[in-house]
Design an enzyme around this catalytic site. Structure first.
Site, PDB file in Angstrom:
ATOM      1  CG  HIS A 159      91.594  72.608  69.876  1.00 57.65           C
ATOM      2  ND1 HIS A 159      92.384  73.472  69.618  1.00 57.65           N
ATOM      3  CD2 HIS A 159      90.564  73.320  70.430  1.00 57.65           C
ATOM      4  CE1 HIS A 159      91.974  74.703  69.716  1.00 57.65           C
ATOM      5  NE2 HIS A 159      90.972  74.535  70.391  1.00 57.65           N
ATOM      6  CG  ASP A 216      82.839  73.152  73.363  1.00 61.83           C
ATOM      7  OD1 ASP A 216      82.529  73.980  74.254  1.00 61.83           O
ATOM      8  OD2 ASP A 216      83.340  73.431  72.097  1.00 61.83           O
TER       9      ASP A 216
HETATM   10  N1  CMC Z   1      85.196  63.256  64.727  1.00 61.48           N
HETATM   11  C1  CMC Z   1      85.599  62.634  63.896  1.00 61.48           C
HETATM   12  N2  CMC Z   1      86.727  62.905  62.984  1.00 61.48           N
HETATM   13  C2  CMC Z   1      87.537  64.104  63.381  1.00 61.48           C
HETATM   14  C3  CMC Z   1      86.890  65.137  64.232  1.00 61.48           C
HETATM   15  C4  CMC Z   1      86.045  64.546  65.424  1.00 61.48           C
HETATM   16  N3  CMC Z   1      85.325  65.489  66.180  1.00 61.48           N
HETATM   17  N4  CMC Z   1      87.749  66.109  64.525  1.00 61.48           N
HETATM   18  C5  CMC Z   1      88.718  66.301  63.555  1.00 61.48           C
HETATM   19  N5  CMC Z   1      88.620  64.882  62.699  1.00 61.48           N
HETATM   20  C6  CMC Z   1      89.119  64.498  61.818  1.00 61.48           C
HETATM   21  C7  CMC Z   1      89.012  65.036  60.383  1.00 61.48           C
HETATM   22  O1  CMC Z   1      88.042  64.368  59.658  1.00 61.48           O
HETATM   23  C8  CMC Z   1      90.281  65.069  59.585  1.00 61.48           C
HETATM   24  O2  CMC Z   1      90.476  63.607  59.139  1.00 61.48           O
HETATM   25  P1  CMC Z   1      91.341  63.331  57.798  1.00 61.48           P
HETATM   26  O3  CMC Z   1      92.721  63.743  58.187  1.00 61.48           O
HETATM   27  O4  CMC Z   1      91.048  61.867  57.509  1.00 61.48           O
HETATM   28  O5  CMC Z   1      90.618  64.306  56.774  1.00 61.48           O
HETATM   29  C9  CMC Z   1      91.159  65.043  60.752  1.00 61.48           C
HETATM   30  O6  CMC Z   1      90.470  64.399  62.056  1.00 61.48           O
HETATM   31  C10 CMC Z   1      91.800  66.442  61.083  1.00 61.48           C
HETATM   32  O7  CMC Z   1      90.434  67.290  61.287  1.00 61.48           O
HETATM   33  P2  CMC Z   1      90.477  68.564  60.778  1.00 61.48           P
HETATM   34  O8  CMC Z   1      89.015  69.001  60.264  1.00 61.48           O
HETATM   35  O9  CMC Z   1      91.554  68.910  59.559  1.00 61.48           O
HETATM   36  O10 CMC Z   1      90.683  69.633  62.095  1.00 61.48           O
HETATM   37  P3  CMC Z   1      90.541  71.025  62.071  1.00 61.48           P
HETATM   38  O11 CMC Z   1      91.524  71.588  62.701  1.00 61.48           O
HETATM   39  O12 CMC Z   1      90.174  71.900  60.715  1.00 61.48           O
HETATM   40  O13 CMC Z   1      89.346  71.280  62.993  1.00 61.48           O
HETATM   41  C11 CMC Z   1      87.578  71.175  64.811  1.00 61.48           C
HETATM   42  C12 CMC Z   1      88.979  71.427  64.322  1.00 61.48           C
HETATM   43  C13 CMC Z   1      87.553  71.487  66.201  1.00 61.48           C
HETATM   44  C14 CMC Z   1      86.658  72.239  64.061  1.00 61.48           C
HETATM   45  C15 CMC Z   1      87.494  69.680  64.505  1.00 61.48           C
HETATM   46  O14 CMC Z   1      88.158  68.668  65.194  1.00 61.48           O
HETATM   47  C16 CMC Z   1      85.813  69.192  64.787  1.00 61.48           C
HETATM   48  O15 CMC Z   1      84.914  69.635  63.926  1.00 61.48           O
HETATM   49  N6  CMC Z   1      85.365  68.859  65.952  1.00 61.48           N
HETATM   50  C17 CMC Z   1      83.990  68.541  66.511  1.00 61.48           C
HETATM   51  C18 CMC Z   1      83.643  69.955  66.997  1.00 61.48           C
HETATM   52  C19 CMC Z   1      84.079  70.641  68.129  1.00 61.48           C
HETATM   53  O16 CMC Z   1      84.122  69.616  69.283  1.00 61.48           O
HETATM   54  N7  CMC Z   1      84.411  71.774  68.232  1.00 61.48           N
HETATM   55  C20 CMC Z   1      84.933  72.579  69.485  1.00 61.48           C
HETATM   56  C21 CMC Z   1      86.122  72.927  69.477  1.00 61.48           C
HETATM   57  S1  CMC Z   1      86.866  73.579  70.869  1.00 61.48           S
HETATM   58  C22 CMC Z   1      86.166  75.002  71.413  1.00 61.48           C
HETATM   59  C23 CMC Z   1      86.375  76.131  70.696  1.00 61.48           C
HETATM   60  O17 CMC Z   1      87.208  76.707  70.776  1.00 61.48           O
HETATM   61  O18 CMC Z   1      85.617  76.178  69.647  1.00 61.48           O
END
Ligand code: CMC
Length: 432
Positions: free
Chosen positions: A310, A367
């Site tokens: 998140h 989720d």
């Molecule tokens: N699986 C594997 N790696 C992950 C995941 C995951 N679900 N989420 C984040 N990471 C890694 C990401 O690759 C990054 O790694 P590094 O630092 O090595 O580059 C690190 O963790 C930080 O992640 P981020 O991409 O900078 O995080 P963000 O804040 O940009 O994205 C997110 C947040 C929710 C989009 C992401 O965690 C994600 O894609 N999760 C899976 C989809 C999901 O469950 N979405 C629902 C969110 S909650 C309900 C809502 O409000 O929508």
């Protein structure tokens, strides 16, 4: 220094080459601190660059407070845990939209209006006919909400807006259920005024002309809980979209329709559908959790653990905690044994012990467990994100209304840093 100690009159100083600029500081009621850069470009010629807006406050808001480090979520000051236990979705919707808990008379009036506006204009039924049965219900939902603006145009009066807010909450339930009925080729089932919002939805989903569906109390309560937990989440992608579209003074229906589209994506509300698809894959693969955890760690694979991570929560998502317990409770009350619940729990255990997830502070989000409860209700997977939208609607409305009522709000219009070609002369085709 902690931001709690910051004085109200504090100023931020920015040095750009040899010049120093003073910027005002804004402090929120929970000691959150923002550096106000509204005038930055005028005084310095520079803008800020913040990919994904991770450090950008787009507004000041009094609706929802989140402290991601401490796993705190409050609607209008009330902790989500208390609302989940003691309130109901309609009361929470009122709280979010109007800012205070209603009296009994106010709540009764709100509920009365919601039930008496739940019918769709009969002409709208024809729209459903035009969609192929394979259409994703989120596409239908967004199109139908946008279409409401044709039936209920906003003349700009507050009374119209208030009525359109009621209409939208009342009719979204019906639209969502009708889109499901359309997809399975069954006749539409009309709403019933004596039912609660959650029970009415389940009735419209599962009743058939030959047999009314007696909504089990456990499912009605579980759906009500799910809707409360999804009701608002401050400036997330879909809510920011609603505000973005609304900032051009687009009407309520157009703004919410855009928010529905933003929610659809698998990184946002669409993740609940993807979680079940992922758990199913793990099951089909003989429960090989390690394989999927390793895939999620491998950046080349482009695979992520859906329902994990998140932008704001870096400790735990309080909604996921509540839902994990609720999934256990609902399944046991209904006597359902769903292997997806065990798979989800095992996956969570394994991921939470893995350094990759620990270092990045990745935890189950809202989720992760919600889909397991939707499955127990008999809701098909492609409707999960529609369920999220139903819950999020009061939050979107509250945020849209707050923006409309805040004096001096300007149209959302971010800047960019241009990295393309600088000026060059056109070359005729014969010379290329
Ligand atoms: N699986 C594997 N790696 C992950 C995941 C995951 N679900 N989420 C984040 N990471 C890694 C990401 O690759 C990054 O790694 P590094 O630092 O090595 O580059 C690190 O963790 C930080 O992640 P981020 O991409 O900078 O995080 P963000 O804040 O940009 O994205 C997110 C947040 C929710 C989009 C992401 O965690 C994600 O894609 N999760 C899976 C989809 C999901 O469950 N979405 C629902 C969110 S909650 C309900 C809502 O409000 O929508």
């Amino acid at each position: 220094m902690s931001t709690t100690d910051l004085k109200l009159e504090a100023k931020a100083k920015l040095t750009l080459e040899d010049k120093e600029y003073e910027l005002p500081v804004v402090k929120g009621s929970e000691s959150e601190v923002g550096i106000d850069i509204t005038k930055l470009r005028n005084i310095s010629g520079a803008i800020t660059l913040d990919s994904g807006y991770a450090n950008t406050g787009s507004c000041q808001s009094a609706i929802t407070f989140i402290d991601g480090e401490r796993g705190i979520l409050r609607y209008r000051g009330y902790p989500i845990e208390e609302l989940a236990e003691k309130s109901n979705f309609i009361e929470v919707a009122y709280l979010l939209i109007y800012g205070f808990l209603p009296t009994k008379a106010q709540l009764d009036d709100f509920h009365y209006k919601l039930t008496h506006h739940s019918l769709l204009h009969e002409d709208m039924k024809k729209f459903f006919e035009g969609f192929p049965p394979t259409a994703h219900p989120m596409g239908i939902l967004s199109a139908m909400v946008s279409s409401l603006s044709a039936f209920y145009p906003e003349a700009g009066y507050n009374a119209d807006i208030e009525l359109n807010i009621i209409r939208l909450i009342a009719k979204l339930n019906t639209i969502a259920a009708f889109s499901y009925k359309k997809s399975i080729g069954q006749p539409y089932v009309y709403p019933q005024n004596h039912l609660s919002y959650a029970a009415d939805f389940l009735h419209m989903m599962f009743s058939v002309p030959t047999e009314p569906y007696e909504v089990p109390k456990a499912l009605e309560d579980a759906l009500d809980l799910l809707l409360i937990l999804h009701a608002d989440h401050e400036q997330n992608c879909s809510t920011s979209t609603v505000r973005m579209v609304g900032s051009s003074e687009a009407n309520l229906f157009a703004s919410i329709s855009a928010g529905i589209c933003a929610l659809w994506g698998p990184l946002h509300g669409g993740a609940n559908q993807q979680v079940i698809t992922m758990l199913q894959k793990i099951q089909d693969d003989g429960g090989d959790y390690k394989k999927y955890v390793n895939l999620a760690k491998d950046k080349e694979s482009k695979f992520k653990l859906m329902g994990f991570g998140h932008r704001v929560y870096k400790n735990f998502d309080p909604r996921a905690r509540i839902l994990k317990h609720a999934a256990d409770r609902v399944l046991s009350e209904l006597g359902i044994k769903d292997p997806m619940l065990d798979i989800a729990k095992n996956l969570e255990d394994i991921a939470l012990k893995d350094d990759f997830f620990v270092e990045r502070k990745l935890y189950p989000n809202v989720d992760f467990y919600s889909g397991i409860i939707y499955r127990a209700m008999g809701i098909p997977t492609n409707m999960f994100t529609v369920m999220f939208a139903l819950g999020r609607l009061p939050g979107w409305i509250a945020q849209w209304k707050e923006m409309r009522e805040t004096p001096g709000v300007r149209i959302y219009r971010p800047r960019q840093i241009f990295i393309g070609e600088t000026q060059r002369s056109y070359v005729p085709i014969s010379k290329r």
